[in-house]
Scaffold this motif. Structure first.
Motif, PDB file in Angstrom:
ATOM      1  N   UNK A 255       0.841  -1.185   0.000  1.00 28.22           N
ATOM      2  CA  UNK A 255       0.000   0.000   0.000  1.00 28.22           C
ATOM      3  C   UNK A 255       0.876   1.234   0.000  1.00 28.22           C
ATOM      4  N   UNK A 256       0.239   2.357  -0.319  1.00 23.35           N
ATOM      5  CA  UNK A 256       0.913   3.650  -0.299  1.00 23.35           C
ATOM      6  C   UNK A 256       0.304   4.498   0.796  1.00 23.35           C
ATOM      7  N   UNK A 257       1.111   5.367   1.409  1.00 22.96           N
ATOM      8  CA  UNK A 257       0.607   6.247   2.448  1.00 22.96           C
ATOM      9  C   UNK A 257      -0.377   7.265   1.879  1.00 22.96           C
ATOM     10  N   UNK A 769     -10.223  -0.092  -1.937  1.00 26.67           N
ATOM     11  CA  UNK A 769      -8.970   0.573  -2.275  1.00 26.67           C
ATOM     12  C   UNK A 769      -8.201   1.072  -1.061  1.00 26.67           C
ATOM     13  N   UNK A 770      -8.617   0.669   0.125  1.00 22.66           N
ATOM     14  CA  UNK A 770      -7.808   0.925   1.307  1.00 22.66           C
ATOM     15  C   UNK A 770      -6.866  -0.253   1.541  1.00 22.66           C
ATOM     16  N   UNK A 771      -5.840  -0.026   2.330  1.00 22.50           N
ATOM     17  CA  UNK A 771      -4.807  -1.029   2.575  1.00 22.50           C
ATOM     18  C   UNK A 771      -5.404  -2.357   3.018  1.00 22.50           C
ATOM     19  N   UNK A 772      -4.898  -3.450   2.421  1.00 22.31           N
ATOM     20  CA  UNK A 772      -5.315  -4.793   2.804  1.00 22.31           C
ATOM     21  C   UNK A 772      -4.148  -5.646   3.296  1.00 22.31           C
ATOM     22  N   UNK A 773      -2.984  -5.025   3.531  1.00 25.37           N
ATOM     23  CA  UNK A 773      -1.859  -5.831   4.002  1.00 25.37           C
ATOM     24  C   UNK A 773      -1.721  -5.701   5.507  1.00 25.37           C
ATOM     25  N   UNK A 774      -1.090  -6.700   6.086  1.00 27.21           N
ATOM     26  CA  UNK A 774      -1.030  -6.811   7.538  1.00 27.21           C
ATOM     27  C   UNK A 774      -0.209  -5.698   8.159  1.00 27.21           C
ATOM     28  N   UNK A 775       0.914  -5.320   7.515  1.00 33.29           N
ATOM     29  CA  UNK A 775       1.807  -4.340   8.114  1.00 33.29           C
ATOM     30  C   UNK A 775       1.166  -2.963   8.187  1.00 33.29           C
ATOM     31  N   UNK A 779      -7.197   0.744   7.347  1.00 31.27           N
ATOM     32  CA  UNK A 779      -7.158   2.205   7.237  1.00 31.27           C
ATOM     33  C   UNK A 779      -5.730   2.750   7.301  1.00 31.27           C
ATOM     34  N   UNK A 780      -4.736   1.897   7.011  1.00 29.85           N
ATOM     35  CA  UNK A 780      -3.351   2.336   7.126  1.00 29.85           C
ATOM     36  C   UNK A 780      -2.781   2.968   5.882  1.00 29.85           C
ATOM     37  N   UNK A 781      -3.525   2.979   4.783  1.00 30.28           N
ATOM     38  CA  UNK A 781      -3.006   3.569   3.554  1.00 30.28           C
ATOM     39  C   UNK A 781      -3.884   3.222   2.371  1.00 30.28           C
TER      40      UNK A 781
END
Length: 793
Positions: A255-257, A769-775, A779-781
């Motif tokens: 994901x991107x910030x 289209x919001x972040x779906x990765x664990x790190x 809502x992280x990016x």
């Protein structure tokens, strides 16, 4: 005692003689004690240190932290221990020794170090995190809510500044823990030379650990690319870069910030529209204005470039939209698209919006963002599937909406059945549309694409909007119409946000609360006493399920509980969370089942009434609570399904009073799943669905699986922000660290993925289209690449 920072020990005792052990206390920084310990004969070992206050051991810590100024060892022999203020109050002497050794560390501290009338220095710590990154924390004991700013300089040149405003675990026991920082240094420092960096706070004092000497070269993919600044990488380097990128993609955020949103928008948000209305369809544009012609012109200019469909524009006053709405309906418009003066549409936005109508959809909406000061794209509102509960709290849905003529007409009918409506403001129009939608069980579509741009002076996020009495009155009318007796109030910390209190029946149902436990008597006692004495609910049945406790104190407490009206069941079998709860439900006499972990602590008396008021509403299958860690950070803010192919709790980077993305940390809303650490469900629903799955999910994912089965049955899952409890996650059972536990956890993960086929699927209550990765976490990016799937409620 005033909180001190001691850069040098003020009293030293002679350490016990040892041929190889060495170490010292280096200082007390606020309430964090720091030092180091090393065995010169076995420098690879990390010693355990006992911390003593007035001769009593209060803490154990491992000396394995980075010590930048260490003159011996590999610099990873430091320790830092947070001491509770209750321990320090009245204390006179702090010492430390290597555990199980007759070796005391140098640097004993005598307290208090200085008169309490002196101002307390700013407590701080900084270290080199590796590469071009510095990390640390700093807080001002004289102004504990202030966010200190730190400055990094080399000589007289300032390299970076950063506010200390992010959570740091070293301060977890403090009332506020958001005093950490992380600083990325300029790339030119990665030149292979030694750089001496001075890190200071905004009072000009150096941080503990400063100065730092560092030397590094460009590393990783960016380092390889920088070797080819003047020309692209050759074929061999490109092949290597591709292979490295593929491997790192398994471990790095995908994901991107949000600070990359402007570029992300240009890359991913220009897909062609899907039109379904015939070309002869007539679009009504409702321009809502306060009379500013410049703002109106900006909005009208964005209407150009839509497809060749008849278009009618009506300018309406914010105080009364009724004449213009009737004008558009009488003109035969198939749909109405509202726009506020100053807002504008993206290219071909109308084509996107009318494409939502005509598929059995009453109305629909797309995503929106806000203009920056120079017209750049900022602050995207990436929305979930239609959620009436979230709408009640804050209207994030209607900027970028389209309403079919039929639902608008239905709204006018529910607002004034006798057709005696004379004026109509925006908030009552939308409340009428929502009520008609709920009564007709009409479909609402969501296009996850940004097609509407809000004016740069509009609120950045819903909680920052100006409080509206019109909206308050309209939502109160809506809720009363949905459930007579409902009251609506503004949130004290965020007056633009609203809370609905749904009515409870005069005769309250019996609630059976099930609490599994094994030993851990301290946790269990806190939980049960909170349920018995601090919960405002008259018809409780508490069932404690003992799963092979052996601790004598725990067994004694379990024998005591029946005298307090608590039912105790024995489950003398290997731990299986699903089986434990299923057996207890068979013995429960309440029509409502509450699953409660033994590490739950009651902090608000009305938590159960709030959850029950949500559960007893129509089409609600289960309700989850807002759970907090003991330091009041959010442990559970709902569950997002699909994160890293599995599921993850939302809100873990938030404090309980933070608004969160689109204010979702403060608003009741629907979710695909909630945690069983505190879950309320009707017993009939529990039994109809077969309870928790004992075979496939004995330990993990049983609650998410259960919630997804509830959702599949047609019922909603609700997470309420207004039932708050403390949850010390996994304090009783522990983490899955043994090989056997890790293997079991892997089986459950695979079983969860296979059952629900999560690869490529999107949680409807979370934007695709919001972040779906664990790190990055929920809502992280921004997801890379973006996903543009149509949602319908």
């Amino acid at each position: 005692m005033s909180e001190e920072v001691l850069t040098k020990p003020i009293a030293t005792r002679q350490a016990s003689q040892s041929p190889s052990l060495c170490g010292a206390i280096t200082g007390l920084y606020g309430d964090v004690l720091q030092g180091w310990a090393l065995d010169n004969a076995q420098q690879e070992q990390r010693l355990v240190v006992e911390i003593m206050i007035d001769g009593a051991c209060v803490a154990l810590t491992r000396a394995d932290q980075f010590q930048p100024n260490a003159e011996v060892g590999d610099q990873f022999h430091g320790f830092a221990v947070q001491l509770r203020q209750g321990w320090l109050d009245g204390a006179k002497h702090i010492s430390a020794r290597v555990a199980n050794q007759d070796f005391g560390l140098a640097g004993d501290l005598q307290l208090p170090a200085r008169p309490s009338k002196d101002p307390a220095p700013v407590a701080s710590r900084v270290w080199h995190s590796g590469g071009l990154r510095l990390s640390g924390w700093s807080w001002d004991p004289d102004a504990p809510l202030r966010h200190v700013e730190v400055v990094v300089r080399e000589g007289d040149r300032v390299l970076a500044r950063a506010p200390c405003d992010i959570h740091h675990h070293a301060l977890a026991e403090r009332p506020t823990s958001d005093h950490g920082f992380s600083i990325d240094l300029p790339w030119e420092l990665a030149d292979g030379e030694v750089h001496t960096l001075h890190i200071e706070n905004d009072l000009g004092d150096p941080l503990s650990g400063s100065p730092i000497k560092m030397c590094c070269w460009p590393e990783g993919i960016e380092g390889l690319l920088r070797q080819h600044d003047n020309q692209g990488p050759d074929e061999q380097t490109m092949a290597l870069l591709t292979q490295i990128a593929r491997e790192q993609a398994l471990h790095l955020p995908k994901s991107a910030g949000f600070h990359h949103y402007a570029q992300w928008f240009e890359v991913f948000q220009h897909t062609p529209p899907r039109n379904t209305l015939p070309l002869k369809s007539r679009i009504g544009v409702l321009l809502i204005s306060e009379g500013d012609m410049t703002l109106e012109g900006l909005s009208l200019a964005s209407l150009r470039g839509h497809r060749a469909t008849p278009l009618k524009v009506a300018r309406a006053s914010v105080d009364n939209l009724l004449p213009e709405i009737k004008e558009l309906l009488e003109a035969g418009c198939d749909c109405i698209v509202p726009i506020r003066a100053g807002d504008h549409f993206a290219a071909r936005a109308l084509d996107h919006l009318i494409g939502l109508i005509g598929e059995g959809v009453a109305w629909g909406y797309a995503d929106c963002d806000r203009d920056g000061p120079q017209g750049e794209r900022t602050l995207p509102w990436l929305k979930p599937v239609w959620d009436v509960d979230l709408f009640i709290g804050a209207d994030i849905f209607t900027p970028g909406a389209v309403f079919g003529a039929d639902i608008v007409q239905a709204a006018l009918s529910v607002l004034a059945p006798a057709n005696e409506l004379h004026t109509l403001n925006w908030d009552f129009l939308i409340a009428g549309i929502v009520l008609a939608t709920e009564r007709l069980q009409a479909n609402v579509a969501h296009l996850p694409q940004v097609v509407y741009h809000r004016h740069h002076q509009s609120a950045a996020s819903p909680e920052l909007a100006w409080p509206s009495m019109d909206r308050h009155q309209a939502i109160a009318w809506l809720c009363q119409s949905m459930a007579p007796g409902t009251t609506v109030s503004a949130l004290p910390n965020y007056p633009a946000l609203l809370r609905a209190r749904w009515p409870l029946p005069l005769t309250l149902p019996r609630v059976s609360l099930i609490v599994p436990t094994r030993d851990q008597v301290r946790l269990l006692r806190t939980c049960i006493e909170g349920l018995l004495n601090n919960t405002d609910y008259p018809h409780l049945e508490i069932i404690v399920v003992d799963n092979q406790s052996t601790d004598p104190e725990a067994l004694e407490y379990l024998r005591y509980l029946p005298t307090q009206g608590v039912k105790v069941l024995s489950h003398p079998f290997p731990f299986n969370y699903s089986a434990i709860n299923n057996r207890a439900v068979e013995h429960a006499t309440g029509e409502i089942i509450g699953l409660v972990n033994n590490d739950i602590e009651i902090i608000e008396a009305g938590w159960l009434k709030e959850m029950l008021s949500q559960l007893l509403r129509e089409n609600v299958g289960a309700v989850g609570a807002k759970l907090l860690w003991p330091n009041r950070m959010v442990q559970h803010g709902g569950v997002v399904v699909g994160i890293n192919g599995l599921a993850a709790h939302a809100g873990n980077n938030l404090e309980e009073n933070d608004a969160g993305y689109l204010a979702t940390n403060q608003l009741t809303r629907r979710q695909s799943a909630v945690t069983a650490a505190c879950l309320l469900v009707r017993k009939s629903v529990y039994e109809e669905l077969g309870g928790l799955d004992e075979k496939a999910f004995p330990v993990a994912f049983n609650d998410v699986d259960f919630c997804l089965r509830i959702q599949t049955s047609g019922l909603n899952l609700v997470w309420t922000a207004f039932a708050k409890l403390i949850h010390a996650e996994s304090a009783s059972r522990g983490k899955d660290v043994s090989l056997e536990k890790r293997a079991r956890a892997h089986r459950e993960q695979q079983g969860f993925i296979e059952r629900w086929s999560l690869h490529g699927k999107i949680d409807p209550h979370y934007h695709p289209s919001l972040s779906h990765d664990y790190l990055s976490g929920p809502y992280g990016g921004l997801r890379m690449p973006a996903s543009c799937l149509r949602n319908r409620a």
